[in-house]
Scaffold this motif. Structure first.
Motif, PDB file in Angstrom:
ATOM      1  N   ASN A 211       0.837  -1.196   0.000  1.00  0.00           N
ATOM      2  CA  ASN A 211       0.000   0.000   0.000  1.00  0.00           C
ATOM      3  C   ASN A 211       0.871   1.244   0.000  1.00  0.00           C
ATOM      4  OD1 ASN A 211      -1.188   2.274   1.996  1.00  0.00           O
ATOM      5  ND2 ASN A 211      -2.812   1.456   0.661  1.00  0.00           N
ATOM      6  N   GLU A 236      -1.290  13.009  -7.463  1.00  0.00           N
ATOM      7  CA  GLU A 236      -2.430  12.685  -6.607  1.00  0.00           C
ATOM      8  C   GLU A 236      -2.004  12.520  -5.146  1.00  0.00           C
ATOM      9  OE1 GLU A 236      -5.746   9.990  -8.605  1.00  0.00           O
ATOM     10  OE2 GLU A 236      -3.724   9.394  -9.224  1.00  0.00           O
ATOM     11  N   ALA A 238      -3.385  11.136  -1.550  1.00  0.00           N
ATOM     12  CA  ALA A 238      -4.435  10.291  -0.961  1.00  0.00           C
ATOM     13  C   ALA A 238      -4.818  10.797   0.423  1.00  0.00           C
ATOM     14  CB  ALA A 238      -3.967   8.842  -0.884  1.00  0.00           C
ATOM     15  N   LEU A 239      -3.812  11.095   1.255  1.00  0.00           N
ATOM     16  CA  LEU A 239      -4.054  11.662   2.586  1.00  0.00           C
ATOM     17  C   LEU A 239      -3.249  12.945   2.722  1.00  0.00           C
ATOM     18  CD1 LEU A 239      -3.915   8.563   5.014  1.00  0.00           C
ATOM     19  CD2 LEU A 239      -5.947   9.701   4.100  1.00  0.00           C
ATOM     20  N   HIS A 285      -4.512  14.606   7.974  1.00  0.00           N
ATOM     21  CA  HIS A 285      -4.672  13.330   7.262  1.00  0.00           C
ATOM     22  C   HIS A 285      -6.059  13.179   6.640  1.00  0.00           C
ATOM     23  CE1 HIS A 285      -0.963  11.339   9.351  1.00  0.00           C
ATOM     24  NE2 HIS A 285      -0.644  11.844   8.174  1.00  0.00           N
ATOM     25  N   ASN A 287      -8.883  12.701   3.937  1.00  0.00           N
ATOM     26  CA  ASN A 287      -8.945  11.923   2.692  1.00  0.00           C
ATOM     27  C   ASN A 287      -9.082  12.866   1.510  1.00  0.00           C
ATOM     28  OD1 ASN A 287     -10.635   9.937   4.818  1.00  0.00           O
ATOM     29  ND2 ASN A 287      -9.133   8.943   3.534  1.00  0.00           N
ATOM     30  N   GLU A 288      -8.270  12.645   0.468  1.00  0.00           N
ATOM     31  CA  GLU A 288      -8.375  13.476  -0.737  1.00  0.00           C
ATOM     32  C   GLU A 288      -8.690  12.614  -1.955  1.00  0.00           C
ATOM     33  OE1 GLU A 288      -5.827  16.963  -1.021  1.00  0.00           O
ATOM     34  OE2 GLU A 288      -5.529  16.529  -3.148  1.00  0.00           O
ATOM     35  N   SER A 289      -7.693  11.984  -2.567  1.00  0.00           N
ATOM     36  CA  SER A 289      -7.972  11.081  -3.690  1.00  0.00           C
ATOM     37  C   SER A 289      -8.323   9.699  -3.135  1.00  0.00           C
ATOM     38  CB  SER A 289      -6.751  10.954  -4.603  1.00  0.00           C
ATOM     39  OG  SER A 289      -6.354  12.223  -5.048  1.00  0.00           O
ATOM     40  N   ALA A 290      -9.476   9.171  -3.549  1.00  0.00           N
ATOM     41  CA  ALA A 290      -9.913   7.860  -3.054  1.00  0.00           C
ATOM     42  C   ALA A 290      -9.320   6.739  -3.894  1.00  0.00           C
ATOM     43  CB  ALA A 290     -11.435   7.789  -3.074  1.00  0.00           C
ATOM     44  N   GLY A 291      -9.402   5.514  -3.384  1.00  0.00           N
ATOM     45  CA  GLY A 291      -9.024   4.337  -4.162  1.00  0.00           C
ATOM     46  C   GLY A 291      -7.594   3.887  -3.968  1.00  0.00           C
ATOM     47  N   ASP A 295      -8.614   4.959   2.520  1.00  0.00           N
ATOM     48  CA  ASP A 295      -9.819   5.776   2.655  1.00  0.00           C
ATOM     49  C   ASP A 295     -10.401   5.535   4.054  1.00  0.00           C
ATOM     50  OD1 ASP A 295      -9.376   6.337  -0.077  1.00  0.00           O
ATOM     51  OD2 ASP A 295     -10.467   4.514  -0.604  1.00  0.00           O
TER      52      ASP A 295
END
Ligand code: MBD
Ligand code: FE
Length: 302
Positions: A211, A236, A238-239, A285, A287-291, A295
């Protein structure tokens, strides 16, 4: 017990070598090393020949993790301990050890099938000053804390815990995070040196073995300039920037060209002697971009 002392190296498979060359040097600040057979190229973070071996591979995933032991006796007793516990393990040939730039090597798999290596005597290029791929105020924090930490996929967290305990790591569940669907996420964190965790798992199903890889800068200004580069170049995230409750590190998570995450960090505290658990990070922290597999409601909503 003479267990592993640190997470020493990673091998990764990447489809876009040029994008990785650029990202790892110009954004992250690692040194490109292109001097020998064994991998397409290497990434250096300190005096070691390399910390990451980059192979051309369409998986865009982790290929192997290398855990260090002190020396040949510790490698021998580790092999015995694993065999006594019923783990299938193989002493690698001299040629295989050469490929990894180490003097001795075991090859095995963890309970989720993640290729795992245990080695001693990495090649240290004491004669070659570290030359970062972009100017840095400080350095990467490695040494007895290893290269960083990894969050990896596991199907059965209890089984993974038993396996990594056998290797010599310790830890437990450190967060209980209530999820929107009524379940509770219970990620596990394990360490084998002052780095608060070298390994974590139990974040749920995942498309890849890895991850994220955390790397830590000694200077806050380097973390800040990495953040600027990631933002300016539209990578991108993510957090968003935030501070973890367990290691107190200021971090953010951004995609690399293989579409798994780098966690960029500064200011972590060392591992405690006693376990704690948390229900929220300290701040940030978001959440911004998911996946990207994180998340998670890491911070309690106020
Ligand atoms: C970490 O390094 C991390 O990645 C998560 C999700 C929680 C605490 C510390
Ligand atoms: Fe992390």
């Amino acid at each position: 017990m003479n267990g592993v002392t640190e997470l020493g190296y990673l091998g990764i498979g990447v489809s876009d070598l040029d994008a990785w060359r650029r990202y790892a040097t110009q954004i992250v600040g690692m040194q490109l090393v292109d001097d020998s057979a064994g991998a397409e190229f290497y990434l250096r973070m300190d005096q070691w020949h390399h910390r990451i071996a980059v192979h051309k591979d369409s998986s865009d995933d982790l290929l192997y993790m290398g855990w260090r032991v002190a020396g040949p006796e510790e490698l021998y007793s580790m092999k015995k301990r694993l065999e006594e516990a019923g783990v299938k393990v193989r002493r690698a040939s001299d040629e295989e050890a050469d490929e990894r730039k180490v003097l001795g090597l075991l090859k095995l798999e963890d309970p989720a099938g993640n290729p795992t290596e245990i080695f001693f005597a990495p090649r240290v290029d004491a004669h070659l000053p570290f030359h970062p791929g972009r100017p840095l105020f400080g350095k990467f924090i490695t040494g007895d804390q290893g290269l960083g930490h990894c969050i990896i996929r596991q199907m059965d967290a209890e089984k993974a815990y038993e396996f990594y305990r056998l290797l010599g790591l310790t830890g437990y569940v450190e967060y209980r995070l209530p999820l929107p669907n009524g379940m509770v996420a219970q990620p596990w964190f394990m360490h084998c040196n002052p780095r608060q965790h070298s390994l974590a798992f139990g974040f749920g199903p995942a498309p890849k073995r890895i991850n994220h890889l955390l790397i830590e800068y000694s200077s806050l200004d380097d973390l800040g300039q990495t953040h600027d580069l990631i933002r300016d170049q539209g990578v991108e995230v993510a957090l968003q920037l935030g501070k973890h409750a367990n290691d107190h590190a200021l971090t953010f998570y951004a995609a690399n060209p293989s579409k798994w995450l780098f966690e960029f960090a500064w200011g972590a505290r060392p591992a405690l002697n006693q376990q704690e658990h948390y229900v929220s990070d300290i701040f940030g922290h978001g959440n911004e971009s998911a996946g990207f597999g994180v998340d998670l409601p890491l911070r309690e909503r106020r």
